[in-house]
Write an enzyme that holds these catalytic residues in place. Structure first.
Site, PDB file in Angstrom:
ATOM      1  N   GLU A  22      -6.749  13.398  11.971  1.00 15.38           N
ATOM      2  CA  GLU A  22      -6.283  14.170  10.916  1.00 15.38           C
ATOM      3  C   GLU A  22      -6.974  15.270  10.368  1.00 15.38           C
ATOM      4  O   GLU A  22      -8.248  14.476   9.967  1.00 15.38           O
ATOM      5  CB  GLU A  22      -5.497  13.380  10.015  1.00 15.38           C
ATOM      6  CG  GLU A  22      -4.794  13.777   8.743  1.00 15.38           C
ATOM      7  CD  GLU A  22      -4.018  12.945   7.801  1.00 15.38           C
ATOM      8  OE1 GLU A  22      -4.718  11.960   7.405  1.00 15.38           O
ATOM      9  OE2 GLU A  22      -2.988  13.298   7.465  1.00 15.38           O
TER      10      GLU A  22
ATOM     11  N   GLU B 235       1.774   4.601   2.811  1.00 11.80           N
ATOM     12  CA  GLU B 235       2.003   5.842   3.430  1.00 11.80           C
ATOM     13  C   GLU B 235       0.910   6.839   3.840  1.00 11.80           C
ATOM     14  O   GLU B 235       0.159   7.051   2.776  1.00 11.80           O
ATOM     15  CB  GLU B 235       3.147   6.650   2.243  1.00 11.80           C
ATOM     16  CG  GLU B 235       4.103   7.709   3.126  1.00 11.80           C
ATOM     17  CD  GLU B 235       3.353   9.159   3.089  1.00 11.80           C
ATOM     18  OE1 GLU B 235       2.509   9.369   3.879  1.00 11.80           O
ATOM     19  OE2 GLU B 235       3.553   9.875   2.131  1.00 11.80           O
TER      20      GLU B 235
ATOM     21  N   GLY C  18      -2.147   7.876   0.875  1.00 16.47           N
ATOM     22  CA  GLY C  18      -3.501   8.353   1.253  1.00 16.47           C
ATOM     23  C   GLY C  18      -4.014   8.017   2.458  1.00 16.47           C
ATOM     24  O   GLY C  18      -2.923   7.989   3.595  1.00 16.47           O
ATOM     25  N   SER C  19      -5.052   7.927   2.791  1.00 12.25           N
ATOM     26  CA  SER C  19      -5.602   8.065   4.095  1.00 12.25           C
ATOM     27  C   SER C  19      -5.605   6.816   4.804  1.00 12.25           C
ATOM     28  O   SER C  19      -5.451   5.614   3.985  1.00 12.25           O
ATOM     29  CB  SER C  19      -7.166   8.557   4.072  1.00 12.25           C
ATOM     30  OG  SER C  19      -7.888   7.511   3.311  1.00 12.25           O
ATOM     31  N   THR C  20      -5.726   6.858   5.965  1.00 12.78           N
ATOM     32  CA  THR C  20      -5.255   5.416   6.986  1.00 12.78           C
ATOM     33  C   THR C  20      -6.637   4.505   6.513  1.00 12.78           C
ATOM     34  O   THR C  20      -6.583   3.420   6.505  1.00 12.78           O
ATOM     35  CB  THR C  20      -5.229   5.623   8.223  1.00 12.78           C
ATOM     36  OG1 THR C  20      -3.995   6.434   8.477  1.00 12.78           O
ATOM     37  CG2 THR C  20      -5.318   4.614   9.242  1.00 12.78           C
TER      38      THR C  20
ATOM     39  N   CYS D 165       0.589  15.203   4.324  1.00  8.81           N
ATOM     40  CA  CYS D 165       0.494  14.129   5.462  1.00  8.81           C
ATOM     41  C   CYS D 165       1.556  14.350   6.663  1.00  8.81           C
ATOM     42  O   CYS D 165       1.176  14.009   7.834  1.00  8.81           O
ATOM     43  CB  CYS D 165       0.608  12.655   5.171  1.00  8.81           C
ATOM     44  SG  CYS D 165       2.248  12.852   3.956  1.00  8.81           S
TER      45      CYS D 165
ATOM     46  N   LYS E  94      -2.213   4.925 -10.488  1.00  7.07           N
ATOM     47  CA  LYS E  94      -3.426   5.345 -10.599  1.00  7.07           C
ATOM     48  C   LYS E  94      -3.488   6.774  -9.819  1.00  7.07           C
ATOM     49  O   LYS E  94      -3.448   7.010  -8.726  1.00  7.07           O
ATOM     50  CB  LYS E  94      -4.476   4.529  -9.752  1.00  7.07           C
ATOM     51  CG  LYS E  94      -5.975   4.915  -9.916  1.00  7.07           C
ATOM     52  CD  LYS E  94      -7.047   4.507  -9.081  1.00  7.07           C
ATOM     53  CE  LYS E  94      -7.251   5.270  -7.714  1.00  7.07           C
ATOM     54  NZ  LYS E  94      -7.315   6.671  -8.186  1.00  7.07           N
TER      55      LYS E  94
HETATM   56  P1  ADP Z   1      -8.871  11.247   0.575  1.00 14.08           P
HETATM   57  O1  ADP Z   1      -9.951  10.508   1.458  1.00 14.08           O
HETATM   58  O2  ADP Z   1      -8.020  12.093   1.319  1.00 14.08           O
HETATM   59  O3  ADP Z   1      -9.008  11.531  -0.759  1.00 14.08           O
HETATM   60  P2  ADP Z   1      -8.055   8.453  -0.169  1.00 14.08           P
HETATM   61  O4  ADP Z   1      -6.899   7.795   0.712  1.00 14.08           O
HETATM   62  O5  ADP Z   1      -9.243   8.219  -0.214  1.00 14.08           O
HETATM   63  O6  ADP Z   1      -7.599  10.124   0.499  1.00 14.08           O
HETATM   64  O7  ADP Z   1      -7.186   8.652  -1.656  1.00 14.08           O
HETATM   65  C1  ADP Z   1      -6.080   8.421  -1.904  1.00 14.08           C
HETATM   66  C2  ADP Z   1      -6.097   7.410  -3.366  1.00 14.08           C
HETATM   67  O8  ADP Z   1      -6.573   6.310  -2.963  1.00 14.08           O
HETATM   68  C3  ADP Z   1      -6.643   8.167  -4.466  1.00 14.08           C
HETATM   69  O9  ADP Z   1      -6.057   7.877  -5.579  1.00 14.08           O
HETATM   70  C4  ADP Z   1      -8.244   7.413  -4.245  1.00 14.08           C
HETATM   71  O10 ADP Z   1      -8.733   7.173  -5.739  1.00 14.08           O
HETATM   72  C5  ADP Z   1      -7.713   5.966  -4.039  1.00 14.08           C
HETATM   73  N1  ADP Z   1      -8.456   5.099  -3.418  1.00 14.08           N
HETATM   74  C6  ADP Z   1      -9.787   5.679  -2.476  1.00 14.08           C
HETATM   75  N2  ADP Z   1     -10.328   4.308  -2.182  1.00 14.08           N
HETATM   76  C7  ADP Z   1      -9.841   3.457  -2.591  1.00 14.08           C
HETATM   77  C8  ADP Z   1      -9.923   2.069  -2.589  1.00 14.08           C
HETATM   78  N3  ADP Z   1     -11.074   1.191  -1.906  1.00 14.08           N
HETATM   79  N4  ADP Z   1      -9.046   0.948  -3.207  1.00 14.08           N
HETATM   80  C9  ADP Z   1      -8.161   1.603  -3.846  1.00 14.08           C
HETATM   81  N5  ADP Z   1      -7.713   2.966  -3.879  1.00 14.08           N
HETATM   82  C10 ADP Z   1      -8.553   3.913  -3.347  1.00 14.08           C
END
Ligand code: ADP
Length: 508
Positions: A406, A270, A247-249, A307, A194
């Site tokens: 961050e 990560e 992605g984000s924490t 990151c 995804k």
């Molecule tokens: P940012 O806030 O920097 O965009 P995210 O961690 O939200 O970073 O996004 C990284 C990935 O995680 C993207 O592909 C996003 O669509 C996906 N994502 C965001 N929220 C969820 C969730 N609740 N469950 C699974 N994947 C998610």
């Protein structure tokens, strides 16, 4: 109405490229069942580049069924490792052939420098796939002696985990894709990738190459979607064996929770970072420019949307003034390189989205309000595009938001320190622990410091270099598990112990 028809894109450099817009399931591009779509927006012009199908839970069910079927019939234990390796190498060959269009597409969708995408992102992704292609037929278990008077033996088989969801962010779509699919496909897992809703196009274009390389249907499915829709459906799905996330924490926490509340799928994460970068007085000052360069590459590359960005700079008092002067000088060169991502020699462009740009601006405003001084930059650019100038902030204290959190933008915070002891305490004063870097020409100091920094990766006299052979991941709240190297293969395999009695007697 959701579509799966390709869209023709015209690039600033005159390139024309068709990109698929459907969900990629079973080697075909198909519309989303419920007609959901995502608009992929060009961060330079703020205009829609393409409208892409967006997966909802019903599409995710279909993608998971396709992956499961492929795992049981054509992948996993049904294909020799050497064949998986050949397919991964073929995919790498095709990416090499298409480096320029793929790099340009990554830049167009994300706003990063096209030159850097072609010269760094693509070659690193290709090298990663080749590295794991080589591992595909070298994954094997052990034969273990047991105390059995010679009638029993034990061995282990290393088996693929199964159907893996891989959720990636928008900052390095192709590189993150390679880091994820390389070890998974080499190990014999099937993948449902995804990509981020902000940058779905490079992953979809790459899906065309998966077909051309000859991967059987269902081995790699790609489902652009919003995180709380398709992402959530994947992480809570009962027939997904593993989720790998970058992605984000904050999102990492939700993913662990979804995995725990569904089928306890395996999870690797990560996550974010707030990495320290230290300049000791013992660094060779003649190398000042080199250390500065490494500071800037460490924080301004990809507009700081990285990151491991070395966002907390600590400079020892004895060399502080000289170093900051040099730093400002080279910050100006970086600023000159920010602008049109397709310009010759471009170093950076806009941030990926308006939300991200405003988030960065709010952090810099918070620093002003908390009494820090903006040493350099600290402004949006006027006009179109989500630009923010490279920024250096001084007079910070350890409790300020810009030091603790961050930012994910081109913002460096600088602190003066006196002693090694003091800077190690400052560097480790973080909930994150992804990367850390320092410059010193004192071998004893190097040994002391590298051992004490709480980070998954420590760079000595350089910053930010990554290699497919070297594991990467976080201490503390920067993640769980390691990507790259042999460690990543462990994320996609499980060990089966086999105990044999070959005495002809009955089992005990
Ligand atoms: P940012 O806030 O920097 O965009 P995210 O961690 O939200 O970073 O996004 C990284 C990935 O995680 C993207 O592909 C996003 O669509 C996906 N994502 C965001 N929220 C969820 C969730 N609740 N469950 C699974 N994947 C998610």
């Amino acid at each position: 109405m959701s579509t799966s028809l390709p869209t023709l894109l015209t690039f600033p450099n005159g390139r024309e490229l068709t990109v698929p817009t459907g969900l990629f399931i079973d080697n075909k591009f198909v519309p989303s069942i419920e007609g959901a779509t995502i608009q992929s927006i060009n961060p330079v012009t703020e205009e829609v580049l393409a409208v892409v199908s967006s997966a909802t839970a019903k599409d995710i069910d279909i993608a998971v069924a396709s992956s499961r079927h492929a795992f049981r019939t054509v992948w996993g234990r049904n294909i020799p490792g050497v064949e998986r390796g050949k397919l991964l190498n073929r995919l790498a060959d095709l990416m090499e052939r298409d480096t320029d269009p793929l790099g340009d597409l990554e830049a167009l969708d994300n706003g990063k420098s096209a030159e850097v995408a072609r010269a760094v992102d693509l070659p690193e992704a290709i090298a990663c796939l080749r590295y794991y292609a080589g591992w595909s037929d070298k994954i094997f278990g052990q034969t273990i002696e047991v105390d059995d008077k010679g009638h029993k033996s034990a061995s282990t088989r290393i088996e693929p985990l199964g159907v893996c969801a891989q959720i990636i962010p928008w900052n390095y779509t192709i590189m993150m894709l390679a880091w994820k699919i390389g070890p998974a496909l080499a190990a014999g897992c099937t993948v449902i990738l995804k990509p981020s809703e902000l940058t779905p196009l490079p992953a979809l274009k790459l899906a065309e190459l998966v077909v051309e390389a000859g991967f059987p249907p269902g081995v790699f499915n790609c489902v652009p979607s919003f995180g709380d829709v398709g992402g959530a459906a994947l992480t809570s799905h009962l027939d997904v064996d593993k989720v790998a996330f970058t992605g984000s924490t904050a999102t990492g926490r939700k993913i662990m929770q979804a995995a725990a509340l569904s089928n306890l799928k395996k999870v690797t994460l990560e996550l974010g970072g707030k990495s320290p970068h230290i300049i000791f007085a013992s660094a060779n000052l003649k190398e000042g420019p080199r250390s500065c360069e490494s500071c800037h590459w460490g924080v301004f590359l990809n507009q700081g949307q990285d990151c491991v960005a070395g966002t907390r700079l600590y400079v020892q008092a004895k060399v502080y003034d000289a170093f900051i002067e040099e730093l400002l000088h080279s910050a100006k060169e970086w600023t000159a390189g920010y602008g049109d991502p397709f310009a010759e020699g471009a170093l950076g462009g806009p941030l990926v989205s308006e939300v991200q740009r405003d988030k960065v601006a709010a952090y810099v405003d918070s620093a002003r309000a908390e009494g820090a001084s903006i040493v350099y930059g600290g402004e949006r650019w006027q006009g179109k595009g989500w630009y923010y100038l490279p920024t250096i902030i001084g007079d910070v204290t350890p409790t300020m938001k810009v030091v603790k959190e961050e930012i994910f933008g081109p913002v460096l915070v600088v602190t003066k320190f006196e002693t090694e002891e003091e800077v190690i305490a400052l560097a480790n004063d973080s909930t994150y622990g992804l990367g850390a870097g320092f410059h010193s020409n004192d071998a004893n100091q190097c040994q002391r410091v590298l051992a004490r920094l709480e980070a998954g990766t420590v760079w000595v006299n350089q910053y930010g270099q990554l290699y497919p052979q070297v594991p990467f991941g976080g201490y503390k709240q920067s993640g769980m598990g390691r990507e790259l190297g042999t460690y990543a293969l462990e994320n996609y395999t499980q060990v089966k112990s086999v105990l044999w009695d070959y005495s002809g007697g009955s089992a005990q």
